[in-house]
Design an enzyme around this catalytic site. Structure first.
Site, PDB file in Angstrom:
ATOM      1  N   GLU A 471      -9.894  22.386  20.974  1.00  0.00           N
ATOM      2  CA  GLU A 471     -10.744  21.833  22.036  1.00  0.00           C
ATOM      3  C   GLU A 471     -10.548  20.343  22.287  1.00  0.00           C
ATOM      4  OE1 GLU A 471     -14.503  24.881  22.062  1.00  0.00           O
ATOM      5  OE2 GLU A 471     -14.469  23.305  20.538  1.00  0.00           O
ATOM      6  N   GLU A 615     -20.268  22.951   9.082  1.00  0.00           N
ATOM      7  CA  GLU A 615     -19.156  23.207  10.003  1.00  0.00           C
ATOM      8  C   GLU A 615     -17.896  22.440   9.612  1.00  0.00           C
ATOM      9  OE1 GLU A 615     -18.253  23.226  14.815  1.00  0.00           O
ATOM     10  OE2 GLU A 615     -20.121  22.347  14.062  1.00  0.00           O
TER      11      GLU A 615
END
Length: 678
Positions: A471, A615
């Site tokens: 991304e 994460e």
């Protein structure tokens, strides 16, 4: 001197081995808890998630799957904090207990039966222990079981408190006593509207007493203000005696039931009259069934516990028969607004598909039920077929905040959805499902890609202006993963047509054959047309080897791995990337490099005191179910060698790390097969 060093070394090895042997495969213990450095662990049943707290008789969050409303971050739908069913307090001789007043505070999670237990001492007066459950057999119901052991004669007052979360409005509180010949039912109930008024949220609790009817304590109701009320009772306990009581409660919304207020009370009454023993018995039985599908490592106790924790969370965050799909943080809080991304379809879904196809079915059914919204999304962008949103909630419209370009441009999600549907058919071989639900998903997404490509000549059916799977690469052309996923989508739709005996659009295969996969001058697969060797956020090119199988030559897989593993920075990248590296190295026969990436995928991301995964390395936003899904795939399809093919699940050659004696995977696929690697 050498003799002394040798003895010291032997002693150290013995201590390390003893410590390793003390790591339970099923119990995560927290004996030293620092409230300032505490990251809660979740007990969930696929519908209600309860996040632990370092405060006695408190829990941090109660989250209900499928309940969204428009408020807060990004002007998009968000998960809502539900009524806290386990908000309680305990007073001993008139003093309300808190963290500063207690000693020997310990917590432990039993992952085998999804039970969170807290215990502590209150001076020389009492030892207290309580366990709570998000009941697996009852999707909207929880239970807390409390035992108070008196060291000297004491008087306790115990309360169940119902307080409306801040975002809710139009709160209404009720208290009812229902008398029956054999029981008196005390119901503490609240209802409120979500921020826009779209949803009605309701919850109800009741005490469970062990005394015969007529001898149970008297329950008193107190209304504090519009947003909070409670019920409580008092009881005297003699020295050396243990007094037990419980609280059960149910939470449900108008997203789940047309009459949530009455249903919350009915479900609570049902649980109350089932009784504590039966509630726990059937909860444990349901978890025993789940754990028939397990991953067992011989020779690495800590890895075994960690893998069980990852499986436990994936099982906890999903549920058969719901047509719901977990967000990146599952039911561990409000992370990522509770939205559904590719995190489910590409990272969590394959792990669940191999171990529990019936649960994986809910995830792909979630997408099928939102197919019409995806068709409208494609229409809005000038394309044919179905274009799935990057972030999805209850309605299936695009829910990505406007400032994030992934919403209008991260188009690989449509192929991820379709390829998950194909994988579901491959594992289950369910032709009726393929005809009724898989085919509509596959054909509509294939139509999308056929309209999405720009036809610039043979071999140049380009897919331009996308956000890559990596991304950090925004608005680029011919992204490797997007292009390869689109090709797979088109070919899988063609294959499905052949199985069903329907006519495939001949253009699908033609388009697939002309979508380019780029290479750099050094022979490495190029991430996108503008790529010049910069760092990457997450796996992209390496996904062409697995799960897409667009690259099958081991030499090319190794070349791509060695290049891109050096492009992933130490910070800021999500955990699933290293999971893919581990998977591919295990398949290439390099068990040691696979083990390195397996450990690197999660150990730097762990937070105290329960080793919950964030994460990113050093991150503080657990629990990252996406990363767990990627690492479990490394266990199943990497070290375990399992492979999803059009004929079902097969096993290919793989390599374990040298410190693992064996790997056993049980309950695989619809036939619940067992696979072993040594």
């Amino acid at each position: 001197m050498k003799r002394t060093l040798f003895l010291l070394t032997v002693a150290m090895v013995s201590i390390v081995n003893t410590f390793a042997q003390n790591v339970s495969p099923w119990i995560i213990k927290a004996d030293k808890i620092d409230p300032a450095n505490y990251y809660g662990i979740t007990v969930a049943n696929g519908m209600i998630g309860i996040v632990s707290s370092p405060e006695p008789f408190k829990v941090k969050n109660v989250v209900l799957a499928g309940a969204y409303d428009l408020y807060g971050r990004g002007r998009v739908s968000n998960f809502l904090n539900s009524f806290n069913l386990l908000n309680m307090y305990l007073e001993v001789d008139g003093r309300r207990l808190d963290a500063k007043m207690v000693s020997n505070f310990r917590q432990e999670l039993d992952m085998q039966h999804a039970a969170m237990t807290t215990s502590f001492d209150y001076g020389d007066k009492a030892t207290i222990k309580y366990t709570y459950y998000s009941l697996r057999q009852l999707p909207f119901t929880v239970l807390m079981d409390v035992a108070v052991t008196a060291k000297k004669p004491i008087n306790i007052t115990a309360a169940s408190v119902m307080e409306a979360p801040d975002a809710l409005k139009q709160v209404e509180n009720y208290y009812n006593e229902i008398d029956r010949p054999h029981v008196t039912i005390s119901l503490l109930t609240s209802t409120a509207k979500s921020p826009t008024g779209k949803l009605q949220l309701c919850a109800s609790t009741s005490f469970l007493f062990n005394e015969p009817h007529g001898q149970e304590p008297r329950v008193i109701h107190e209304m504090w203000d519009n947003n909070m009320h409670l019920m409580k009772f008092s009881h005297q306990i003699g020295a050396g005696q243990t007094y037990s009581y419980g609280v059960t409660g149910s939470s449900i919304t108008s997203a789940h039931h047309p009459d949530p207020l009455n249903e919350a009370e009915r479900l609570t009454i049902f649980a109350l009259l089932e009784g504590k023993e039966r509630l726990i018995k059937f909860h444990n039985k349901a978890w025993d069934e789940l754990w028939k599908s397990d991953i067992q490592i011989e020779g690495d106790d800590q890895a075994q516990q960690d893998v069980h924790s990852m499986l436990y969370h994936l099982y906890s965050f999903s549920r058969e028969g719901t047509a719901l799909s977990p967000s990146p943080m599952g039911l561990s809080g409000l992370g990522y607004n509770g939205h559904v991304f590719w995190d489910t379809d590409l990272w969590m879904f394959p792990a669940m598909l191999v171990l529990h196809p019936e649960i994986a079915k809910s995830m792909v059914e979630y997408r099928f039920e939102r197919l019409e919204s995806a068709r409208k999304n494609a229409f809005s962008h000038g394309y044919k077929g179905a274009m799935f949103p990057w972030e999805s909630a209850d309605s299936g419209v695009e829910e990505t905040p406007v400032w994030a370009l992934s919403g209008p441009f991260e188009h690989h999600i449509s192929a991820d959805v379709a390829n998950a549907a194909w994988a579901y058919y491959c594992v289950t071989q369910d032709k009726q499902w393929l005809r009724e639900k898989g085919w509509p998903l596959l054909s509509a997404t294939a139509d999308f890609w056929a309209s999405r490509v720009e036809r610039n000549g043979a071999g140049h059916y380009d897919i331009k202006n996308v956000v890559a799977a990596d991304e950090w690469a925004e608005n680029i052309d011919n992204n490797a993963f997007t292009n390869a996923a689109a090709k797979a989508n088109l070919m899988n739709a063609t294959a499905a047509a052949g199985i069903l005996g329907v006519k495939a659009d001949a253009d699908w295969a033609h388009v697939a054959q002309n979508i380019p996969i780029l290479k750099m001058s050094n022979g490495v697969t190029q991430e996108h047309a503008q790529y010049k060797g910069e760092g990457i956020k997450q796996a992209d090119v390496n996904l062409l080897a697995y799960p897409l199988k667009a690259i099958t030559d081991p030499a090319q897989i190794k070349k791509d791995l060695e290049y891109y593993e050096s492009r992933v920075p130490n910070e800021g990248t999500p955990a699933m990337t290293q999971g893919v590296f581990a998977l591919l190295y295990a398949r290439l026969g390099n068990g040691e490099k696979a083990y390195h990436w397996f450990k690197d995928a999660y150990e730097p991301n762990l937070n105290p005191p329960f080793r919950v995964i964030a994460e990113t390395k050093g991150g503080t936003n657990p629990y990252f179910a996406t990363g767990a899904g990627g690492i479990i795939q490394a266990m199943l399809m990497g070290f375990g060698g399992l492979d999803i093919t059009p004929q079902g699940i097969t096993q290919i050659k793989s390599k374990l790390p040298s410190n693992w004696k064996s790997l056993k995977i049980t309950g695989v696929g619809v036939n619940k097969a067992t696979y072993t690697v040594k």
